[in-house]
Design an enzyme around this catalytic site. Structure first.
Site, mmCIF file in Angstrom:
data_model
loop_
_atom_site.group_PDB
_atom_site.id
_atom_site.type_symbol
_atom_site.label_atom_id
_atom_site.label_comp_id
_atom_site.label_asym_id
_atom_site.label_seq_id
_atom_site.Cartn_x
_atom_site.Cartn_y
_atom_site.Cartn_z
ATOM 1 N N ASN A 16 -0.387 4.184 -3.269
ATOM 2 C CA ASN A 16 -1.832 4.102 -3.044
ATOM 3 C C ASN A 16 -2.131 2.797 -2.296
ATOM 4 O O ASN A 16 -1.984 1.705 -2.849
ATOM 5 C CB ASN A 16 -2.531 4.153 -4.413
ATOM 6 C CG ASN A 16 -4.034 4.090 -4.307
ATOM 7 O OD1 ASN A 16 -4.575 3.326 -3.520
ATOM 8 N ND2 ASN A 16 -4.704 4.883 -5.127
ATOM 9 N N GLY A 18 -4.887 1.429 -1.370
ATOM 10 C CA GLY A 18 -5.972 0.642 -1.962
ATOM 11 C C GLY A 18 -5.449 -0.269 -3.063
ATOM 12 O O GLY A 18 -5.757 -1.464 -3.114
ATOM 13 N N GLU A 44 7.803 11.486 -10.819
ATOM 14 C CA GLU A 44 6.837 12.389 -11.435
ATOM 15 C C GLU A 44 6.144 11.693 -12.599
ATOM 16 O O GLU A 44 6.825 11.109 -13.469
ATOM 17 C CB GLU A 44 7.566 13.637 -11.939
ATOM 18 C CG GLU A 44 6.733 14.893 -11.800
ATOM 19 C CD GLU A 44 7.446 16.077 -12.407
ATOM 20 O OE1 GLU A 44 6.772 16.886 -13.071
ATOM 21 O OE2 GLU A 44 8.681 16.150 -12.244
ATOM 22 N N ASP A 73 -0.910 2.316 -13.627
ATOM 23 C CA ASP A 73 -1.463 3.655 -13.785
ATOM 24 C C ASP A 73 -2.900 3.467 -14.232
ATOM 25 O O ASP A 73 -3.171 2.750 -15.204
ATOM 26 C CB ASP A 73 -0.675 4.506 -14.777
ATOM 27 C CG ASP A 73 -0.959 5.984 -14.525
ATOM 28 O OD1 ASP A 73 -0.582 6.478 -13.446
ATOM 29 O OD2 ASP A 73 -1.583 6.632 -15.388
ATOM 30 N N SER A 74 -3.786 4.069 -13.494
ATOM 31 C CA SER A 74 -5.193 3.798 -13.743
ATOM 32 C C SER A 74 -6.007 5.063 -13.557
ATOM 33 O O SER A 74 -5.498 6.074 -13.068
ATOM 34 C CB SER A 74 -5.678 2.702 -12.789
ATOM 35 O OG SER A 74 -5.239 2.967 -11.477
ATOM 36 N N PHE A 151 -11.757 2.038 -2.687
ATOM 37 C CA PHE A 151 -11.062 3.319 -2.556
ATOM 38 C C PHE A 151 -11.434 4.212 -3.749
ATOM 39 O O PHE A 151 -12.165 3.790 -4.648
ATOM 40 C CB PHE A 151 -9.537 3.111 -2.478
ATOM 41 C CG PHE A 151 -8.927 2.539 -3.736
ATOM 42 C CD1 PHE A 151 -8.943 1.183 -3.986
ATOM 43 C CD2 PHE A 151 -8.338 3.369 -4.688
ATOM 44 C CE1 PHE A 151 -8.399 0.656 -5.152
ATOM 45 C CE2 PHE A 151 -7.782 2.857 -5.856
ATOM 46 C CZ PHE A 151 -7.814 1.494 -6.087
ATOM 47 N N LYS A 174 -15.439 -7.359 -6.844
ATOM 48 C CA LYS A 174 -14.874 -6.229 -7.599
ATOM 49 C C LYS A 174 -13.832 -6.736 -8.597
ATOM 50 O O LYS A 174 -13.815 -6.328 -9.757
ATOM 51 C CB LYS A 174 -14.254 -5.195 -6.654
ATOM 52 C CG LYS A 174 -13.580 -4.047 -7.421
ATOM 53 C CD LYS A 174 -12.924 -2.993 -6.566
ATOM 54 C CE LYS A 174 -12.144 -2.015 -7.447
ATOM 55 N NZ LYS A 174 -11.377 -1.014 -6.723
ATOM 56 N N HIS A 179 -11.179 -3.204 -13.942
ATOM 57 C CA HIS A 179 -10.089 -2.939 -14.867
ATOM 58 C C HIS A 179 -8.796 -3.628 -14.377
ATOM 59 O O HIS A 179 -8.103 -4.278 -15.138
ATOM 60 C CB HIS A 179 -9.898 -1.430 -14.965
ATOM 61 C CG HIS A 179 -9.879 -0.707 -13.639
ATOM 62 N ND1 HIS A 179 -10.800 -0.949 -12.650
ATOM 63 C CD2 HIS A 179 -9.027 0.217 -13.124
ATOM 64 C CE1 HIS A 179 -10.537 -0.188 -11.593
ATOM 65 N NE2 HIS A 179 -9.465 0.524 -11.861
ATOM 66 N N ARG A 180 -8.532 -3.536 -13.072
ATOM 67 C CA ARG A 180 -7.292 -4.120 -12.535
ATOM 68 C C ARG A 180 -7.374 -5.647 -12.551
ATOM 69 O O ARG A 180 -6.413 -6.321 -12.887
ATOM 70 C CB ARG A 180 -7.065 -3.590 -11.113
ATOM 71 C CG ARG A 180 -5.675 -3.826 -10.575
ATOM 72 C CD ARG A 180 -5.363 -2.953 -9.375
ATOM 73 N NE ARG A 180 -5.377 -1.540 -9.744
ATOM 74 C CZ ARG A 180 -6.365 -0.697 -9.421
ATOM 75 N NH1 ARG A 180 -7.380 -1.078 -8.690
ATOM 76 N NH2 ARG A 180 -6.317 0.555 -9.832
HETATM 77 P P1 ITT Z 1 0.407 5.548 -7.524
HETATM 78 O O1 ITT Z 1 0.677 6.408 -8.744
HETATM 79 O O2 ITT Z 1 1.413 5.750 -6.443
HETATM 80 O O3 ITT Z 1 0.154 4.111 -7.863
HETATM 81 P P2 ITT Z 1 -2.086 7.017 -7.503
HETATM 82 O O4 ITT Z 1 -3.315 6.960 -6.642
HETATM 83 O O5 ITT Z 1 -1.492 8.382 -7.765
HETATM 84 O O6 ITT Z 1 -0.995 6.051 -6.852
HETATM 85 P P3 ITT Z 1 -2.672 6.809 -10.297
HETATM 86 O O7 ITT Z 1 -1.785 7.935 -10.651
HETATM 87 O O8 ITT Z 1 -2.668 5.581 -11.172
HETATM 88 O O9 ITT Z 1 -2.384 6.269 -8.835
HETATM 89 O O10 ITT Z 1 -4.149 7.368 -10.167
HETATM 90 C C1 ITT Z 1 -5.190 6.477 -10.126
HETATM 91 C C2 ITT Z 1 -6.398 7.139 -9.497
HETATM 92 O O11 ITT Z 1 -7.561 6.653 -10.192
HETATM 93 C C3 ITT Z 1 -6.538 6.703 -8.042
HETATM 94 O O12 ITT Z 1 -5.950 7.616 -7.159
HETATM 95 C C4 ITT Z 1 -8.049 6.641 -7.883
HETATM 96 O O13 ITT Z 1 -8.545 7.934 -7.612
HETATM 97 C C5 ITT Z 1 -8.511 6.231 -9.272
HETATM 98 N N1 ITT Z 1 -8.647 4.757 -9.355
HETATM 99 C C6 ITT Z 1 -7.851 3.864 -10.002
HETATM 100 N N2 ITT Z 1 -8.270 2.606 -9.830
HETATM 101 C C7 ITT Z 1 -9.370 2.693 -9.035
HETATM 102 C C8 ITT Z 1 -10.245 1.745 -8.494
HETATM 103 O O14 ITT Z 1 -10.085 0.439 -8.690
HETATM 104 N N3 ITT Z 1 -11.244 2.189 -7.737
HETATM 105 C C9 ITT Z 1 -11.436 3.499 -7.524
HETATM 106 N N4 ITT Z 1 -10.649 4.462 -7.975
HETATM 107 C C10 ITT Z 1 -9.603 4.078 -8.741
#
Ligand code: ITT
Length: 204
Positions: A16, A18, A44, A73-74, A151, A174, A179-180
């Site tokens: 990701n 972002g 996975e 993981d978020s 994002f 931000k 959270h991050r």
């Molecule tokens: P990786 O697993 O490769 O890190 P991912 O996008 O699949 O990428 P996650 O499985 O952790 O990551 O899913 C997190 C999703 O939650 C992410 O794709 C966003 O849609 C959302 N998300 C997480 N943090 C965010 C943030 O700070 N702002 C906006 N959306 C967020």
């Protein structure tokens, strides 16, 4: 006197962009070479909690690359939707825009729009889990998307007590609420410890 410490390689186990950009900024003070995922890595996310998935991704990348690895993981948890999309946040629909539209449609004109963002972060080596932290940001889902920064669900998430959505805030703002950003504040002293850093042994 400040001694220069040799940088340690740390792979950011995320696809990701972002997240990658946010981590690059948030960890810029550390003597780390932040690496992108090597080609061919695939993992996975079979966990049912954010913590489990962060562990799975960090360990998988550490085993694949041989380097220390950091994974996040978020996701967004919306109270009226029973905590959804949760760990399925990135798989809730095909694109960021479709995911945002889906949440707004599911909430309709409901008055209770409380939600929270959660981030679990894990750093692992090939041998072990080195550290784990998590951060939460409480807030609301707006009625319409606002802002162009960030994002994911940023355009529809407004942190508690704030007037702007995450997508209307610059990165620094931000990170103060997110959270991050909160998870990273907990992570920094622990990361200093495992890197054997102290205030006199490294410089910014
Ligand atoms: P990786 O697993 O490769 O890190 P991912 O996008 O699949 O990428 P996650 O499985 O952790 O990551 O899913 C997190 C999703 O939650 C992410 O794709 C966003 O849609 C959302 N998300 C997480 N943090 C965010 C943030 O700070 N702002 C906006 N959306 C967020």
């Amino acid at each position: 006197m400040n001694f220069k410490v040799k940088n340690k390689s740390l792979v950011l186990a995320t696809t990701n962009l972002g997240k990658f950009k946010e981590f690059s900024r948030l960890l810029s003070d550390f003597p780390l070479d932040l690496l992108s995922p090597p080609n061919g890595w695939n993992c996975e996310e079979t966990g049912v909690t954010f913590q489990e998935n962060a562990r799975i991704k960090a360990s998988s990348m550490a085993n694949f690359s041989g380097f220390w690895s950091l994974a996040d993981d978020s996701g967004l948890m919306v109270d009226q939707l029973g905590g959804k999309p949760g760990v399925y946040s990135s798989r809730y629909a095909k694109s960021d825009q479709e995911r945002v539209t889906k949440i707004l449609k599911e909430l309709g004109n409901k008055i209770n729009r409380s939600a929270k963002f959660v981030a679990a972060i894990c750093i692992a080596s090939k041998e072990e889990i080195l550290l784990e932290v998590h951060g939460v940001c409480e807030g609301y889902i707006t009625f319409t998307p606002r802002g162009k920064f960030g994002f994911g669900y940023d355009p529809i998430f407004q942190p508690l007590g704030q007037e702007l959505t995450f997508a209307e805030m610059n990165n620094e703002t931000k990170n103060l609420f997110s959270h991050r950003g909160k998870a990273l504040e907990l992570l920094k002293p622990e990361l200093s410890r495992i890197l054997n850093l102290n205030s006199t042994s490294w410089s910014n």
